[in-house]
Design an enzyme around this catalytic site. Structure first.
Site, PDB file in Angstrom:
ATOM      1  N   SER A 290       5.747   0.960  -4.341  1.00  0.00           N
ATOM      2  CA  SER A 290       4.418   0.370  -4.543  1.00  0.00           C
ATOM      3  C   SER A 290       3.976  -0.582  -3.441  1.00  0.00           C
ATOM      4  O   SER A 290       2.805  -0.986  -3.420  1.00  0.00           O
ATOM      5  CB  SER A 290       4.358  -0.352  -5.889  1.00  0.00           C
ATOM      6  OG  SER A 290       4.180   0.587  -6.930  1.00  0.00           O
TER       7      SER A 290
ATOM      8  N   GLY B 103       2.871 -11.048  -1.080  1.00  0.00           N
ATOM      9  CA  GLY B 103       3.909 -10.029  -1.066  1.00  0.00           C
ATOM     10  C   GLY B 103       3.591  -8.882  -1.990  1.00  0.00           C
ATOM     11  O   GLY B 103       2.473  -8.730  -2.493  1.00  0.00           O
ATOM     12  N   HIS B 104       4.601  -8.086  -2.229  1.00  0.00           N
ATOM     13  CA  HIS B 104       4.534  -6.972  -3.165  1.00  0.00           C
ATOM     14  C   HIS B 104       5.959  -6.487  -3.349  1.00  0.00           C
ATOM     15  O   HIS B 104       6.840  -6.788  -2.543  1.00  0.00           O
ATOM     16  CB  HIS B 104       3.657  -5.836  -2.632  1.00  0.00           C
ATOM     17  CG  HIS B 104       2.898  -5.095  -3.685  1.00  0.00           C
ATOM     18  ND1 HIS B 104       3.527  -4.291  -4.632  1.00  0.00           N
ATOM     19  CD2 HIS B 104       1.578  -5.032  -3.977  1.00  0.00           C
ATOM     20  CE1 HIS B 104       2.614  -3.768  -5.440  1.00  0.00           C
ATOM     21  NE2 HIS B 104       1.413  -4.222  -5.064  1.00  0.00           N
TER      22      HIS B 104
ATOM     23  N   GLY C 114       8.256  -2.889  -5.072  1.00  0.00           N
ATOM     24  CA  GLY C 114       8.087  -1.513  -5.504  1.00  0.00           C
ATOM     25  C   GLY C 114       9.357  -0.954  -6.096  1.00  0.00           C
ATOM     26  O   GLY C 114      10.455  -1.439  -5.814  1.00  0.00           O
ATOM     27  N   ALA C 115       9.214   0.067  -6.924  1.00  0.00           N
ATOM     28  CA  ALA C 115      10.367   0.743  -7.529  1.00  0.00           C
ATOM     29  C   ALA C 115      10.016   2.194  -7.789  1.00  0.00           C
ATOM     30  O   ALA C 115       9.009   2.476  -8.445  1.00  0.00           O
ATOM     31  CB  ALA C 115      10.777   0.053  -8.823  1.00  0.00           C
TER      32      ALA C 115
ATOM     33  N   GLY D  49      15.556   5.022  -8.736  1.00  0.00           N
ATOM     34  CA  GLY D  49      16.762   4.621  -8.022  1.00  0.00           C
ATOM     35  C   GLY D  49      16.515   3.899  -6.725  1.00  0.00           C
ATOM     36  O   GLY D  49      17.443   3.736  -5.916  1.00  0.00           O
TER      37      GLY D  49
END
Length: 405
Positions: free
Chosen positions: A59, A271-272, A274-275, A278
């Site tokens: 993301s 910021g950011h 993501g996922a 895994g």
């Protein structure tokens, strides 16, 4: 141990300590990027991670998409407050690009349609959003919305006359001399593979929502080169101005135009994270200090590594501190019965039932834990991680707003 020594010595130990399969860490300071790699790309092949390996950033891709949108705004080709349907005539919801960028469109949008991998995949994906339900009126509630960024990607395609991935490479990667992979077909042996329970993920899921974060891959150094470009480009500074406050999960965060704005003390931080399956990625930037860190991982307790990086590298270099995370009260009162019920949104279900001692049981996506009252309008998990749920009328908010059924 100073930051440079920590990066060189402590990071590989930390990766091993928390069972992270493979990882890269990059640090931007004084205009220069330092990076390090540890672990393996694939537990099956045991190929080592190098600083040139490519990891999906998930993301964090949304910041790249937001940057392409902001370029259109800066050129006078797009207004953030006009209806999306002015650019996409067949799009039914009456929402604006600003609402999409700030996750306030109200679209119930954790949707992951598989519309293929061709140049028309984003167009087909957006066409399927025509009947997506509104979980809240546009502009009223912040609720993280993956599909909204796919709509923004389609706007980029229409106004640039090119497929989204081509535009991203031509306008962001190529001018900076950055190596990125935008689609699954571009994966090579140098790409990190996601891992769940220590095993390689064989099905990464559909890639049709590229602008939201399905496939874009790069090294941690490349991600920080992109962040450094942001800091050096005054026309992008508006993207880090607060646009909307998040529900009070105990951290008083806000959101900009694509950027998350966590409430650090000592200075502005953006910021950011993501996922994907895994895979976990993290980016934090202190614009006023010119400091940034990027952590890319492919399995294991990545959040624990990130927390250590923030405390021992980012916070030390940037002279900022994260807010203290919320914790359960020592003697919480009973949970109000108005929390009880079942709530749903796209891809998620939350069931709140009564437990002993005035607590409640919360089942979220199949995981059941006990929660206590944090405030009149909020619950907190008794065991770590201390997840906070906020009640907003008939919506129960956990990052996504779920509606009572």
């Amino acid at each position: 141990m100073n930051a440079a020594e920590w990066v060189a010595r402590r990071f590989p130990e930390l990766v091993d300590e928390h069972g992270v399969v493979g990882a890269q860490l990059a640090v931007l300071a004084d205009g220069e990027i330092t990076d390090v790699a540890a672990g393996v790309l694939n537990a099956g092949t045991r190929a080592p991670v190098t600083t040139e390996s490519l990891f999906q950033i998930a993301s964090i891709t949304k910041v790249w998409t937001a940057t392409l949108v902001q370029e259109l705004v800066n050129e006078g080709k797009l207004g953030l407050d006009g209806p999306v349907r002015d650019v996409l005539p067949g799009f039914r919801p009456v929402i604006t690009p600003r609402q999409l960028l700030t996750h306030t469109s109200g679209i119930d949008g954790d949707l992951f349609h598989d519309t293929g991998s061709g140049d028309d995949a984003v167009e087909k994906f957006v066409a399927r959003l025509a009947d997506a339900p509104q979980i809240a009126p546009p502009g009223e509630v912040w609720s993280y919305c993956n599909s909204g960024f796919t709509v923004l990607g389609r706007i980029v395609e229409v106004l640039r006359g090119r497929p989204f991935n081509a535009v991203l490479k031509e306008r962001l990667a190529a001018p900076l001399g950055l190596t990125v992979a935008t689609a699954y077909a571009e994966r090579t042996a140098s790409h990190a593979v996601g891992h769940e329970d220590g095993r390689p993920v064989t099905d990464p899921g559909p890639e049709s929502d590229w602008p939201a974060g399905s496939a874009l891959a790069m090294s941690a150094r490349t991600l920080l080169a992109f962040a450094r470009m942001h800091l050096a480009t005054p026309a992008f500074a508006v993207m880090r101005e607060p646009q909307v406050s998040l529900p009070d999960f105990g951290n008083h965060a806000s959101w900009g135009l694509g950027w998350e704005l966590p409430d650090y003390s000592g200075g502005l931080v953006i910021g950011h994270h993501g996922a994907n399956r895994g895979l976990a990625s993290f980016l934090r930037v202190a614009p006023e200090r010119g400091i940034a860190v990027a952590l890319l991982t492919n399995g294991g307790e990545a959040r624990e590594v990130f927390d250590d990086v923030i405390e021992n590298v980012f916070s030390e270099l940037a002279a900022v501190r994260r807010p203290k995370p919320p914790a359960p009260p020592g003697a919480p009162g009973p949970v109000d019965g108005r929390f009880l019920g079942t709530y749903r949104c796209a891809g998620h279900e939350v069931v709140v039932t009564q437990a002993e001692h005035g607590r409640v049981r919360v089942e979220l996506d199949g995981e059941e834990r006990e929660f206590a009252a944090l405030r009149d309008d909020a619950l907190i998990a008794l065991e770590k991680p201390h997840t906070v749920l906020v009640l907003m009328g008939d919506l129960l908010h956990f990052g996504r707003a779920a509606a009572r059924i």
